[in-house]
Design a protein around this motif. Structure first.
Motif, mmCIF file in Angstrom:
data_model
loop_
_atom_site.group_PDB
_atom_site.id
_atom_site.type_symbol
_atom_site.label_atom_id
_atom_site.label_comp_id
_atom_site.label_asym_id
_atom_site.label_seq_id
_atom_site.Cartn_x
_atom_site.Cartn_y
_atom_site.Cartn_z
ATOM 1 N N LEU A 132 -6.482 0.692 -2.103
ATOM 2 C CA LEU A 132 -7.930 0.847 -1.939
ATOM 3 C C LEU A 132 -8.385 -0.300 -1.042
ATOM 4 O O LEU A 132 -8.475 -1.451 -1.483
ATOM 5 C CB LEU A 132 -8.644 0.804 -3.299
ATOM 6 C CG LEU A 132 -8.099 1.771 -4.364
ATOM 7 C CD1 LEU A 132 -8.882 1.640 -5.654
ATOM 8 C CD2 LEU A 132 -8.115 3.212 -3.859
ATOM 9 N N MET A 177 -12.987 -2.112 -11.256
ATOM 10 C CA MET A 177 -11.797 -1.379 -11.676
ATOM 11 C C MET A 177 -10.969 -2.154 -12.694
ATOM 12 O O MET A 177 -10.431 -1.584 -13.644
ATOM 13 C CB MET A 177 -10.948 -1.005 -10.462
ATOM 14 C CG MET A 177 -11.652 0.001 -9.570
ATOM 15 S SD MET A 177 -10.576 0.858 -8.428
ATOM 16 C CE MET A 177 -9.432 1.712 -9.482
ATOM 17 N N HIS A 189 1.917 1.286 -3.934
ATOM 18 C CA HIS A 189 0.783 1.512 -4.832
ATOM 19 C C HIS A 189 -0.246 2.382 -4.109
ATOM 20 O O HIS A 189 -0.118 2.646 -2.920
ATOM 21 C CB HIS A 189 0.105 0.184 -5.216
ATOM 22 C CG HIS A 189 1.002 -0.796 -5.885
ATOM 23 N ND1 HIS A 189 1.200 -0.829 -7.242
ATOM 24 C CD2 HIS A 189 1.747 -1.815 -5.384
ATOM 25 C CE1 HIS A 189 2.024 -1.818 -7.557
ATOM 26 N NE2 HIS A 189 2.381 -2.424 -6.433
ATOM 27 N N ARG A 190 -1.278 2.784 -4.813
ATOM 28 C CA ARG A 190 -2.419 3.440 -4.154
ATOM 29 C C ARG A 190 -3.357 2.355 -3.625
ATOM 30 O O ARG A 190 -4.031 1.678 -4.396
ATOM 31 C CB ARG A 190 -3.155 4.362 -5.133
ATOM 32 C CG ARG A 190 -2.404 5.659 -5.370
ATOM 33 C CD ARG A 190 -3.263 6.724 -5.991
ATOM 34 N NE ARG A 190 -2.650 8.036 -5.795
ATOM 35 C CZ ARG A 190 -3.189 9.185 -6.182
ATOM 36 N NH1 ARG A 190 -4.355 9.194 -6.817
ATOM 37 N NH2 ARG A 190 -2.583 10.333 -5.951
ATOM 38 N N THR A 233 0.824 -1.214 0.000
ATOM 39 C CA THR A 233 0.000 0.000 0.000
ATOM 40 C C THR A 233 0.856 1.262 0.000
ATOM 41 O O THR A 233 0.350 2.347 -0.277
ATOM 42 C CB THR A 233 -0.963 0.056 1.211
ATOM 43 O OG1 THR A 233 -0.218 -0.005 2.428
ATOM 44 C CG2 THR A 233 -1.991 -1.061 1.166
ATOM 45 N N ASN A 275 -12.121 6.979 -7.834
ATOM 46 C CA ASN A 275 -10.807 6.775 -8.461
ATOM 47 C C ASN A 275 -10.879 6.756 -9.987
ATOM 48 O O ASN A 275 -9.953 6.270 -10.644
ATOM 49 C CB ASN A 275 -10.174 5.491 -7.915
ATOM 50 C CG ASN A 275 -9.693 5.682 -6.490
ATOM 51 O OD1 ASN A 275 -8.665 6.303 -6.255
ATOM 52 N ND2 ASN A 275 -10.468 5.187 -5.532
ATOM 53 N N SER A 308 -1.307 -1.584 -13.212
ATOM 54 C CA SER A 308 -1.947 -0.421 -12.600
ATOM 55 C C SER A 308 -1.233 0.000 -11.316
ATOM 56 O O SER A 308 -0.612 -0.815 -10.628
ATOM 57 C CB SER A 308 -3.413 -0.743 -12.295
ATOM 58 O OG SER A 308 -4.004 0.279 -11.525
ATOM 59 N N ASN A 309 -1.368 1.275 -10.964
ATOM 60 C CA ASN A 309 -0.811 1.786 -9.716
ATOM 61 C C ASN A 309 -1.759 1.570 -8.535
ATOM 62 O O ASN A 309 -1.423 1.895 -7.407
ATOM 63 C CB ASN A 309 -0.503 3.288 -9.861
ATOM 64 C CG ASN A 309 0.292 3.821 -8.679
ATOM 65 O OD1 ASN A 309 1.183 3.145 -8.175
ATOM 66 N ND2 ASN A 309 -0.050 5.011 -8.224
ATOM 67 N N TYR A 310 -2.956 1.023 -8.805
ATOM 68 C CA TYR A 310 -3.933 0.787 -7.742
ATOM 69 C C TYR A 310 -3.867 -0.665 -7.271
ATOM 70 O O TYR A 310 -3.659 -1.579 -8.068
ATOM 71 C CB TYR A 310 -5.351 1.091 -8.233
ATOM 72 C CG TYR A 310 -5.612 2.562 -8.464
ATOM 73 C CD1 TYR A 310 -5.969 3.403 -7.411
ATOM 74 C CD2 TYR A 310 -5.498 3.120 -9.734
ATOM 75 C CE1 TYR A 310 -6.202 4.760 -7.630
ATOM 76 C CE2 TYR A 310 -5.723 4.473 -9.953
ATOM 77 C CZ TYR A 310 -6.076 5.286 -8.896
ATOM 78 O OH TYR A 310 -6.300 6.622 -9.100
ATOM 79 N N VAL A 330 -6.314 -3.170 -4.736
ATOM 80 C CA VAL A 330 -7.483 -3.363 -3.868
ATOM 81 C C VAL A 330 -7.129 -4.441 -2.850
ATOM 82 O O VAL A 330 -6.673 -5.532 -3.212
ATOM 83 C CB VAL A 330 -8.723 -3.776 -4.687
ATOM 84 C CG1 VAL A 330 -9.912 -4.035 -3.752
ATOM 85 C CG2 VAL A 330 -9.076 -2.690 -5.709
ATOM 86 N N CYS A 342 -6.512 -2.455 -11.916
ATOM 87 C CA CYS A 342 -5.997 -2.554 -10.547
ATOM 88 C C CYS A 342 -5.322 -3.898 -10.336
ATOM 89 O O CYS A 342 -5.530 -4.848 -11.096
ATOM 90 C CB CYS A 342 -7.137 -2.386 -9.528
ATOM 91 S SG CYS A 342 -8.296 -3.787 -9.512
ATOM 92 N N TRP A 389 -4.859 4.550 0.564
ATOM 93 C CA TRP A 389 -5.166 5.792 -0.150
ATOM 94 C C TRP A 389 -6.635 6.120 0.092
ATOM 95 O O TRP A 389 -6.991 7.237 0.415
ATOM 96 C CB TRP A 389 -4.863 5.622 -1.638
ATOM 97 C CG TRP A 389 -5.373 6.724 -2.521
ATOM 98 C CD1 TRP A 389 -6.322 6.615 -3.501
ATOM 99 C CD2 TRP A 389 -4.972 8.103 -2.520
ATOM 100 N NE1 TRP A 389 -6.536 7.830 -4.102
ATOM 101 C CE2 TRP A 389 -5.720 8.762 -3.518
ATOM 102 C CE3 TRP A 389 -4.049 8.836 -1.765
ATOM 103 C CZ2 TRP A 389 -5.589 10.124 -3.783
ATOM 104 C CZ3 TRP A 389 -3.909 10.198 -2.038
ATOM 105 C CH2 TRP A 389 -4.671 10.830 -3.038
#
Length: 458
Positions: free
Chosen positions: A115, A134, A112-113, A109, A296, A161-163, A165, A141, A181
């Motif tokens: 969630l 997403m 990355h961002r 976390t 997002n 992805s930079n996300y 979950v 993600c 994030w």
């Protein structure tokens, strides 16, 4: 140890649902991945096929050579593993880098961002929904989930992805390692009192978790929770529920086996959202998942398409048979509020049908602390069959048995106490209209056999 320095990863308790997702992450990075688990399972078999080296005997000699190199091997363990475990002791005594699963997720976390979805119940479904929305959108993600997504046949999604979950687990305060994030909090009904001791300590743990959300991010919290959040400056706050809040549903239509509603949002309202897994509780779960995805960057069409194509999670309202004559499903619900919501959804879906539940209580401490609440939740149904308690990590507690729940079921309800070993013979000798298997123990292992028995009646 930084991620770039790791060449091998060893898992003590690799077969757990959350551990296996991280194992897949490192397999995909091309590292040596190995581990121990007590017994083989479908998850461990699949990990072995994907390249993991797994053994089932607690023995230091079984640890691969690459995982005995202190400078390049990261050891990850689950809190369910006892401290005296021989392999864990070996790694500790030899100065290896040892982290809990949650610490590793915390590192991710920060890279990355994150969630994250936290809460006593609803977090697996909500995080899996959000990940699917997403992943099929232009945003994409990664994901580490607490259940097997039916859309992907796995509990892990890998992308560029930079996300990411993540299902944020409050057990053993694991979610305190995360740096979200954004986060959804679905519920804070007290649980794990064997760890926390009191309801107040449990709620304080969630309060501290909200302090970890990064400035610029957001908290999406279920309306009316007892906890008090403590957000850093620059963190936005939204609330949600089925019927009211910043994010909610309007114009709900439950008909002909389908569910459609309008998603009300301060960003952009989305009419005619259709649930791919049409279960009433998923209206609320879907609102939270769409809120986080929308915040997002997911647009209306991506939200609508993601919800319509969401296939569900294994053991979460998992329909095995669904006909006019007979309905059979399995659900992981193991906390009174989860069972209450599960039973309530069943009543909405099957207003005029007889509903039978076979419930295997999970943990002696949870049964001791909540047996009255379990009985109240189960009493919404027509017939309740109770098996003995699944102990998981616990030893028996004198006087704590399924009888406590049985004795507190509402007067007049049909009820029985049976042994788990007698479940299949019970199913063979009884007729059902709607049957649900409930619990987080091993009763779910019988679901394929129960399905075969019931299929002969169609």
């Amino acid at each position: 140890m930084e991620l770039k320095d790791i060449k091998a990863v060893y898992f003590v308790g690799v077969g757990g649902i959350g551990m296996s997702a991280i194992a897949r992450y490192f397999i995909n990075r091309g590292l040596v991945v190995a581990g121990y688990d007590k017994t083989p399972s479908e998850l461990t078999k699949r990990l072995e096929k994907e390249g993991a080296l797994i053994h089932y005997k607690e023995d230091v000699a079984e640890i691969p050579h690459a995982c005995k190199q202190k400078a390049s091997c990261l050891v990850i363990y689950t809190p369910a593993i006892p401290a005296e475990h021989a392999e864990l002791k070996y790694f500790r005594e030899n100065g290896f880098e040892i982290q809990k699963r949650a610490q590793v997720l915390g590192t991710l976390t920060q890279a990355h961002r994150g969630l994250c979805v936290a809460g006593t119940h609803g977090k697996t479904t909500t995080s899996t929904m959000c990940a699917h929305i997403m992943h099929q959108s232009s945003i994409d993600c990664n994901a580490f989930l607490g259940g097997i997504s039916k859309n992907y046949g796995t509990n892990y999604i890998l992308s560029e992805s930079n996300y990411v979950v993540i299902e944020a687990d409050e057990f053993d305060r694991s979610f305190h390692w995360l740096r979200p994030w954004m986060s959804v909090i679905t519920s804070t009904d007290p649980d794990h009192l064997d760890i926390y001791g009191t309801k107040e300590a449990y709620l304080e743990s969630f309060r501290h978790y909200t302090e970890l959300i990064q400035p610029g991010g957001a908290l999406i919290i279920h309306r009316g929770l007892e906890m008090k959040e403590a957000l850093q400056e620059g963190v936005r706050r939204y609330d949600y529920s089925r019927d009211e809040g910043d994010f909610h549903a309007e114009n709900i239509r439950i008909e002909n086996g389908g569910i459609t509603f309008d998603f009300i949002s301060p960003i952009e309202c989305v009419p005619n959202v259709e649930l791919g897994q049409p279960v009433p509780i998923n209206i609320e779960n879907g609102i939270a998942a769409m809120a986080m995805a929308q915040l997002n960057g997911c647009n209306a069409e991506e939200l609508r398409y993601g919800m319509k194509t969401y296939g569900g999670v294994d053991r979460r309202f998992d329909f095995k048979l669904k006909t006019d004559k007979l309905v059979f499903l399995s659900d992981y619900a193991h906390h009174p509020k989860e069972i209450y919501q599960s039973a309530k959804s069943m009543r909405e879906l099957y207003k005029d049908r007889r509903i039978t539940a076979i419930f295997q209580p999970h943990l002696y401490t949870r049964t001791r602390d909540f047996y009255r609440e379990f009985a109240e939740a189960l009493s919404q149904l027509d017939e309740v069959i109770l098996t003995e308690i699944y102990p998981a990590r616990e030893l028996p507690i004198e006087g704590v048995t399924s009888q406590l729940i049985y004795d507190n079921l509402r007067p007049g309800i049909d009820k029985q106490l049976i042994q788990k070993d007698d479940v299949l013979s019970f199913v063979k000798s009884h007729d059902f209209d709607v049957l649900i298997v409930l619990g987080a123990g091993d009763l779910d292992n019988m679901v394929p056999q129960i399905t075969k028995i019931l299929q002969t009646r169609l």
